[in-house]
Design a protein around this motif. Structure first.
Motif, short mmCIF file in Angstrom:
data_model
loop_
_atom_site.label_atom_id
_atom_site.label_comp_id
_atom_site.label_asym_id
_atom_site.label_seq_id
_atom_site.Cartn_x
_atom_site.Cartn_y
_atom_site.Cartn_z
N UNK A 429 5.53 -12.99 -1.44
CA UNK A 429 4.33 -12.42 -2.05
C UNK A 429 3.62 -11.51 -1.06
N UNK A 433 3.14 -7.48 -1.31
CA UNK A 433 1.82 -6.87 -1.19
C UNK A 433 1.84 -5.80 -0.11
N UNK A 436 3.55 -2.93 -1.49
CA UNK A 436 2.83 -2.36 -2.62
C UNK A 436 1.62 -1.53 -2.21
N UNK A 437 1.00 -1.92 -1.11
CA UNK A 437 -0.19 -1.19 -0.66
C UNK A 437 0.14 0.28 -0.42
N UNK A 439 2.67 1.87 -1.46
CA UNK A 439 3.17 2.45 -2.71
C UNK A 439 2.02 2.85 -3.63
N UNK A 440 1.01 1.98 -3.71
CA UNK A 440 -0.15 2.29 -4.55
C UNK A 440 -0.81 3.57 -4.08
N UNK A 441 -0.94 3.69 -2.76
CA UNK A 441 -1.58 4.89 -2.22
C UNK A 441 -0.72 6.12 -2.52
N UNK A 473 2.23 7.10 4.21
CA UNK A 473 2.38 5.81 3.52
C UNK A 473 3.84 5.48 3.26
N UNK A 476 5.16 4.15 6.37
CA UNK A 476 4.63 2.81 6.58
C UNK A 476 5.43 1.79 5.77
N UNK A 513 -1.39 -9.74 5.40
CA UNK A 513 -1.73 -10.00 4.02
C UNK A 513 -1.75 -11.47 3.69
N UNK A 516 -4.96 -12.66 4.85
CA UNK A 516 -6.03 -12.22 3.98
C UNK A 516 -6.06 -13.07 2.72
N UNK A 517 -4.89 -13.29 2.16
CA UNK A 517 -4.77 -14.05 0.93
C UNK A 517 -5.34 -15.46 1.12
#
Lengths: 645, 211
Positions: A429, A433, A436-437, A439-441, A473, A476, A513, A516-517
């Motif tokens: 997970x 994440x 995905x971070x 990727x989202x950017x 990104x 990264x 992450x 953080x989670x």
């Protein structure tokens, strides 16, 4: 009635005078001789020698005196009162006994010598004048006082000289016969001088009164000769006895010495036998030792202080198949694996130079050409000054051990890979994440670009900005992927110079992450000038991931306390320590002992391999991993330490 | 008031994601303000304008869902759009139940975010208008006499003047005066209008004592 007419003149019979002097010398010689015997003897023998000697000596002195008296011829008939003569003889014997007693003592001080000489001299003088008093003749004595005094002084002086001489010559070994004779002559002369001085001190006045002739006896020439002969016989007997005794004594001493010699000889023989036996034993033990060295199931060798081999045992030669010509000196270096040769020779030379105990693993070629791993160890033997006299070493075949170690390493690597994969599964997970971070950017930025391009007036600055962010990104995301791939890959462990702080940073990025989670706040405290450690970066990351994941799990149940995680790197001499500390409930001491055991777990879904693998990884790096207790309250605190390169 | 420019607040711990969202949202002409954490957002001085919050579920120190509850408890009614890189259904349900406008999974479609932002801003505008309306009514209500405040719930509950007079122990004529004053002060055109106002202010209708 006594007429005051002139003194009678006497004359001397010179033959008799000479005879008296001879007797005096003989008596002196006997005295010198006896002194030694009395001193040498002890107990009743000594007493017997003292009495016998005193009798002989006294008799000799008396005889001299009497002979001297008889040598004096007066114009009147002279007879002698024999009891008085006997008394004078007793006095002579007593004085002699005293003298012998004095000289036979161990020491003769000046005081004792003086006192002795006064008593002895007085005795002799007494003997002399008593002897004169025994004269029965038709005359009266007149004594010249000065000459009397002189004669007594002579007697004392003579006694003193005699005591000193006898004492000095009493030692049998000391003094040669000639010296003894010379001394006897001097003493005899002195005695004679004393006597004739004494005689000279007296003058005889003629008297008409007839002498009391009771107990008186005249001494006939025959009697006179008899006295002389008896005296000489006594003296000779004494001297002879003394000589025989001395001889016997010396023979006894010789016998004694002989016995001693025999004892010494016996002892020597025994000692030689003993030595022989010891040598035999030594030889036997040497043989045995050699046998042991040659048959012991170990390869034994020795080297001279310069490092060249000077002995190889039979096993060594048989096992390696290397002949002594190829093994001794420095020739053995040729038999080492070319890759190991330089390192090994350098290590050996450095050990020889420093005198440090030596240990080195090296591949050696066997007779069949196969290289096998051997462990070579050696220690120096030093003399009492600390100089190395010899190196003794063993060579141990560790090929099988090396193989087992390799197999174990492989197995461990496999196991650690499995646990790594498991950990990665748990981290899926967080990893998703993490990918995905960026990727989202990227998607958002790309959409922005599309919108810009679709508009009538696209803003090229904004576009460039967005596209460069897309590139960043993308890089990264790819870095995250390759980091994960490295952890998932099954690659043989490697050893490179590793920057520990970089490992920590990589891991914190990967786990950011996850933290953080779980609302864990991370604090890192990284030492600035850390030396690099030799290790496998992937494995070291794995250890740290494991420790951090454990800490996160340990803090999951914390509701009212901040969840804090500290990762600290520090330098400890030439070691680097990495510390992972959390604010969780901590380890109770009972559990702390078990957490490193395989299959021990406190987590419902854990398999209990993480810390066990972590520890074996750290240990394979020559480091150690342990749970440290901290006084700051409950928290688990795990540390590992690695030696720097 | 409606001429104040709306603001979109973005709270995400990933700076790269923050900047991308800013770029996108600004491209449709909206004002954007970025924050790295919930605390930063709380500490900031927010303009009095229609606004919405684009909130990452995972934030350092506190989860987005917990932050949503904290805001509600602090009476900060700002429409929230959740974005997450790894969301699950229970999380979504919880967020929506607590009044979230939208729950988007990263990477999201740009239009979805922009649409959600529009909806959220619209919702905030409406809320702000409503809040203004209620404030006005409260002001009018404050100008009532105690007697008129007493009469208001009775009127709202639909009682006749006679019944109200009996209820408060006054003459019917007096009640009539109070009622007309009340209607005038509140600006109500009919009883129905007054009922709506009371509802907006949260004043319940009184229940008659005994019939």
């Amino acid at each position: 009635m006594i007429s005051a007419s002139a003194a009678m003149t006497g004359s001397y019979d010179y033959l008799q005078v000479v005879l008296s002097v001879v007797i005096a010398i003989s008596a002196s010689y006997a005295a010198l001789d006896l002194g030694g015997r009395v001193t040498a003897a002890s107990g009743w023998v000594r007493r017997a020698w003292l009495i016998g000697g005193a009798t002989a000596m006294g008799f000799g002195i008396w005889s001299m005196h009497f002979t001297g008296m008889l040598a004096f011829r007066l114009p009147v008939l002279v007879s002698y009162s024999w009891p008085t003569v006997l008394l004078s003889l007793l006095v002579a014997i007593s004085a002699s006994a005293f003298a012998l007693y004095v000289v036979s003592r161990h020491e003769l001080g000046m005081v004792r010598a003086l006192a002795g000489s006064v008593i002895m001299g007085s005795g002799i003088a007494a003997m002399h004048y008593i002897g004169m008093a025994a004269m029965r003749l038709a005359a009266v004595f007149r004594f010249h006082p000065l000459l009397v005094t002189l004669s007594v002084a002579f007697a004392i002086a003579f006694s003193f000289a005699a005591l000193i001489l006898v004492f000095d010559l009493r030692e049998e070994t000391k003094g040669t016969p000639s010296r003894k004779i010379a001394s006897a002559v001097v003493m005899g002369a002195a005695v004679s001088a004393m006597h004739y001085t004494g005689m000279a001190s007296a003058s005889f006045m003629p008297s008409t009164v007839a002498p009391g002739l009771s107990h008186a006896a005249s001494v006939s020439s025959l009697g006179n000769a008899g006295i002389v002969i008896v005296t000489l016989i006594v003296l000779v007997t004494v001297v002879l006895t003394s000589a025989v005794d001395r001889r016997l004594a010396s023979q006894r001493a010789e016998l004694e010495r002989g016995r001693e010699l025999a004892t010494i000889n016996e002892e020597l023989r025994k000692e030689m036998l003993e030595r022989q036996r010891a040598e035999d034993a030594l030889r036997r033990s040497e043989d045995q030792l050699r046998l042991v060295i040659d048959t012991i199931p170990a390869l034994v060798w020795s080297a001279s202080p310069d490092g060249s081999l000077d002995f190889l045992n039979q096993r060594w030669l048989e096992y390696t198949g290397i002949s002594s010509e190829r093994g001794l000196g420095w020739a053995w270096a040729e038999e080492l694996h070319p890759e190991d040769r330089e390192g090994f020779v350098n290590a050996w030379r450095s050990a020889v130079a420093t005198g440090e105990p030596f240990e080195h693993d090296v591949r050696v070629r066997r007779a069949d050409g196969e290289y096998r791993w051997f462990s070579k160890r050696a220690v120096p033997l030093r003399d009492e000054l600390g100089h190395i006299v010899k190196w003794y070493g063993t060579t141990t075949d560790i090929e099988d051990r090396k193989r087992a170690e390799c197999a174990l390493q492989e197995a461990q690597a496999g196991l650690s890979h499995v646990t790594r994969v498991t950990t990665m599964g748990e981290l899926a997970a967080a990893i998703a994440h993490e990918v995905n971070q960026p990727l989202a950017a990227i998607v958002t930025n790309a959409n922005f670009c599309l919108r810009q391009l679709a508009s009538a007036t696209p803003n090229s600055d904004k576009l460039r900005e967005a596209i460069s962010e897309i590139v960043n990104d993308g890089t990264r995301a790819s870095a995250v992927i390759s980091r994960i791939r490295a952890l998932l890959q099954k690659s043989p462990p490697e050893r490179v110079a590793v920057n520990v702080n970089q490992i920590i940073q990589e891991v914190t990025i990967l786990l950011r992450n996850e933290m953080t989670r779980n609302r864990v706040s991370l604090r890192t405290d990284l030492a600035a000038d850390l030396p690099r450690v030799s290790g496998d970066p992937v494995q070291l990351q794995q250890v740290l991931i494991n420790l951090v994941m454990n800490s996160i799990d340990a803090m999951r149940s914390l509701a009212h306390r901040p969840r804090e995680l500290l990762i600290k790197s520090a330098r400890n001499h030439n070691e680097v320590s990495i510390q992972v500390q959390d604010s969780g409930a901590g380890l109770d001491p009972e559990r702390a002992e078990h957490i490193f055991e395989p299959f021990f777990t406190t987590k419902p879904e854990g398999i209990g391999m993480g810390l066990s693998i972590s520890r074996s990884i750290v240990e394979s790096h020559g480091g150690r991993l342990w749970a440290a207790s901290d006084s700051k309250g409950p928290c688990s605190n795990l540390l590992y330490q690695l030696s720097s390169t | 008031m409606s001429n104040v420019a709306p603001v979109v607040f973005v709270v995400d711990d990933d700076p790269s994601v923050r900047r991308a969202i800013q770029r996108l949202v600004e491209s449709v002409g909206l004002q954007v303000e970025l924050f790295g954490s919930a605390q930063e957002f709380l500490r900031s001085e927010r303009p009095d304008a229609p606004s919405c919050l684009v909130l990452d579920i995972r934030l350092p120190g506190i989860s987005g869902l917990d932050f949503q509850r904290q805001l509600a408890e602090a009476n900060i009614h700002i429409p929230i759009i959740f974005i997450t890189a790894h969301g699950d259904i229970p999380m979504t349900v919880r967020a929506m139940k607590a009044g979230a406008v939208e729950f988007l999974t990263k990477p999201f479609r740009d239009q979805d975010l922009l649409d959600a932002i529009q909806i959220a801003l619209e919702r905030d505008r409406t809320r702000r208008v409503q809040e203004t309306e209620v404030a006005k009514l409260r002001e009018r209500y404050e100008s009532l006499t105690p007697r008129e405040r007493e009469v208001m719930p009775l009127v709202v509950s639909g009682l006749l003047n006679k019944q109200i007079a009996a209820e408060i122990g006054a003459s019917e004529a007096t009640v009539k005066v109070h009622r007309s004053q009340l209607m005038r002060k509140m600006g109500a055109e009919s009883v129905a209008d007054l009922v709506r106002m009371a509802a907006e202010m949260g004043i319940p209708a009184a229940k008659p004592k005994a019939p």
